[in-house]
Design an enzyme around this catalytic site. Structure first.
Site, PDB file in Angstrom:
ATOM      1  CG  ASP A 106      -1.995  -1.083   1.095  1.00  0.00           C
ATOM      2  OD1 ASP A 106      -2.330  -1.447  -0.046  1.00  0.00           O
ATOM      3  OD2 ASP A 106      -2.466  -1.574   2.127  1.00  0.00           O
ATOM      4  CE  LYS A 132      -3.164  -4.109  -3.513  1.00  0.00           C
ATOM      5  NZ  LYS A 132      -3.577  -5.106  -2.511  1.00  0.00           N
TER       6      LYS A 132
HETATM    7  C1  S3P Z   1      -5.357  -5.807   3.122  1.00  0.00           C
HETATM    8  C2  S3P Z   1      -4.438  -6.455   2.345  1.00  0.00           C
HETATM    9  C3  S3P Z   1      -3.803  -5.860   1.162  1.00  0.00           C
HETATM   10  C4  S3P Z   1      -3.943  -4.354   1.146  1.00  0.00           C
HETATM   11  C5  S3P Z   1      -5.313  -3.895   1.512  1.00  0.00           C
HETATM   12  C6  S3P Z   1      -5.738  -4.411   2.877  1.00  0.00           C
HETATM   13  C7  S3P Z   1      -5.946  -6.536   4.262  1.00  0.00           C
HETATM   14  O1  S3P Z   1      -4.410  -6.398   0.014  1.00  0.00           O
HETATM   15  O2  S3P Z   1      -3.586  -3.821  -0.110  1.00  0.00           O
HETATM   16  O3  S3P Z   1      -5.328  -2.469   1.551  1.00  0.00           O
HETATM   17  O4  S3P Z   1      -6.536  -5.879   5.138  1.00  0.00           O
HETATM   18  O5  S3P Z   1      -5.820  -7.757   4.305  1.00  0.00           O
HETATM   19  P1  S3P Z   1      -3.935  -7.811  -0.572  1.00  0.00           P
HETATM   20  O6  S3P Z   1      -3.997  -8.759   0.544  1.00  0.00           O
HETATM   21  O7  S3P Z   1      -4.909  -8.198  -1.628  1.00  0.00           O
HETATM   22  O8  S3P Z   1      -2.558  -7.557  -1.103  1.00  0.00           O
END
Ligand code: S3P
Length: 443
Positions: free
Chosen positions: A323, A350
């Site tokens: 992120d 995203k």
């Molecule tokens: C998150 C995991 C991440 C992140 C998202 C929140 C989470 O995504 O980018 O903002 O809370 O598990 P990914 O697990 O798909 O990479």
């Protein structure tokens, strides 16, 4: 609504706290559905994204309250929707709400009920969901695309699901979590491999809830279906991904020294601090050894600016700073030399296509950025130039909170006027961001 951005009148000084961690706040709202007792979380992030999770568990029948950052959720006795029509849950902009609920509801909903339709805004409707739906179907989950395949809306109906061995196609904490939460309601054992260095908040909160998932071999996780799951009393640390904007700003604006107190230091979240150090900043982390509720490590992080230099981010680092890449790309534009980010194709899935928008927005400022399928090459060190008061450079955010905050950080070192096409999207994760940034520069 369009929002003008300010350049920094001086260095960042002082300290602040940032709002509660978004990922942990989602989990402390949603996971009580599986608990046999009431749950409480303090320091809870009240933002547009986490409100979507709270509204969902309330609609599913849990008793919920939120006052002064204290969230209470008691889902004991909640039975899910009754009647003929499925319950429609609007996950708004939140991928975490949608993906975690897909897994959680697959084995939680009653098999004879009408089920739940999970839907979201235009951004969320454009994000891939088959990565969660396909492995859940292998467990026997009843999930149907209501529109296009691989996209929300999805109808989830209850089923007796069965444990399965999963290998994740991407090191995603959302996907890992969805499968673990489904596994708790499945017959038999579920294993998940391939989560790599993705954030581990689910594993930590499950431990507090009496469930051990770590299997002891590499990144293999294991849950047994039907084990008792207790309630929890947790506190949510400050969100390192929110702190990253202020701390990167401190690395960017010469002469700065800024501290963010009470930040979560969990695995899979603070990889950006290594990058700030590689880029020439001084980074000091003081851990609070008392920890937070025994569940998450926490501490204060101070960043002082130094002489900036180009850096590289390798693919295996990406899950640990996924992120933060937009704001790190902004930093790269100020670092003399060629910074290279690879293995980051996930950023295209995203809240917006972050690689494309960050390249576009930095290009508007005169930065030299090459967009690659899986990353960016930024040749930094040129002056960044905005427009005139009558014709500012307007950045496109795609309604993406992290893009908006990244370009607000860039504005600190831009000569000339810049603005965001939409500043309100920061409410998704960090409602007071513009005020905190302005205060850090003014202090
Ligand atoms: C998150 C995991 C991440 C992140 C998202 C929140 C989470 O995504 O980018 O903002 O809370 O598990 P990914 O697990 O798909 O990479």
């Amino acid at each position: 609504m369009s929002r003008p951005l300010a350049s920094a009148a001086g260095p960042l000084r002082g300290r602040c706290r940032v709002p509660g961690d978004k990922s942990i706040s989602h989990r402390t709202a949603l996971m009580p559905l599986l608990a046999a007792g009431p749950c409480r979380a303090t320091g809870w992030l009240d933002s547009a994204d986490t409100r979507a999770s709270l509204a969902a568990v309330t609609a599913l029948g849990a008793r919920t309250s939120l006052a002064a950052g204290e969230l209470r959720v008691d889902a004991t006795g909640a039975a899910g929707p009754q009647g003929i029509e499925p319950l429609v849950i609007d996950c708004a902009n939140s991928g975490t709400t949608a993906r975690l609920l897909l897994g959680l509801l697959a084995g939680w909903l009653p098999a004879d009920g009408p089920g739940v339709v999970l839907d979201g805004d235009a951004s969320l409707r454009s994000r891939p969901m088959a990565r969660v739906v396909d492995p859940l179907r292998r467990m026997g989950a009843r999930l149907d695309w209501r529109g296009e395949p691989d996209r929300l809306p999805v109808l989830v109906r209850g089923a007796q699901i069965r444990g399965c061995d999963h290998v994740l196609p991407v090191a995603s904490a959302q996907l890992k979590t969805a499968l673990l939460l489904a596994g708790l309601r499945a017959d038999g054992t579920t294993t998940v491999r391939g989560g790599g260095d993705s954030r581990d908040h689910t594993e930590r909160l499950l431990r507090v809830m009496g469930v051990e998932t770590v299997a002891g071999e590499g990144d293999l996780l294991r849950v047994a279906g039907g084990v008792p799951v207790t309630g929890f009393d947790a506190s949510v640390p400050g969100d390192p991904s929110s702190a990253a904007f202020l701390l990167t700003a401190a690395a960017l604006v010469p002469g700065s020294r800024f501290t963010v107190a009470g930040v979560g230091l969990g695995a899979g979240r603070i990889g950006f601090l290594d990058v700030l150090a590689r880029a020439g900043a001084q980074v000091e982390v003081v851990r609070d050894e008392s920890g937070v509720s025994g569940s998450e490590p926490v501490g204060d992080v101070a960043v002082s600016g130094g002489e900036l230099r180009a850096f590289a981010i390798a693919g295996d680092e990406v899950p640990g700073l996924v992120d933060e890449i937009p704001v790190l790309a902004v930093l790269a534009a100020a670092c003399p030399g060629r910074s290279v980010i690879i293995g980051a194709e996930e950023l295209r899935h995203k809240e917006s296509d972050r690689l494309s928008l960050v390249a576009h927005n930095l290009g508007l400022l005169g930065a030299q950025v090459e967009e690659r399928p899986d990353g960016l090459v930024v040749t930094g060190g040129r002056p960044l130039c905005g427009g005139t008061p009558e014709a500012p450079v307007v950045h496109l955010t795609g309604g993406d909170h992290r893009l908006a905050m990244a370009m607000a950080v860039a504005a600190l070192v831009v000569t000339g006027e810049t603005a965001l096409d939409d500043g309100e999207c920061v409410a998704v994760s960090y409602p007071g961001f513009f005020e905190d940034l302005a205060r850090a520069v003014a202090d």
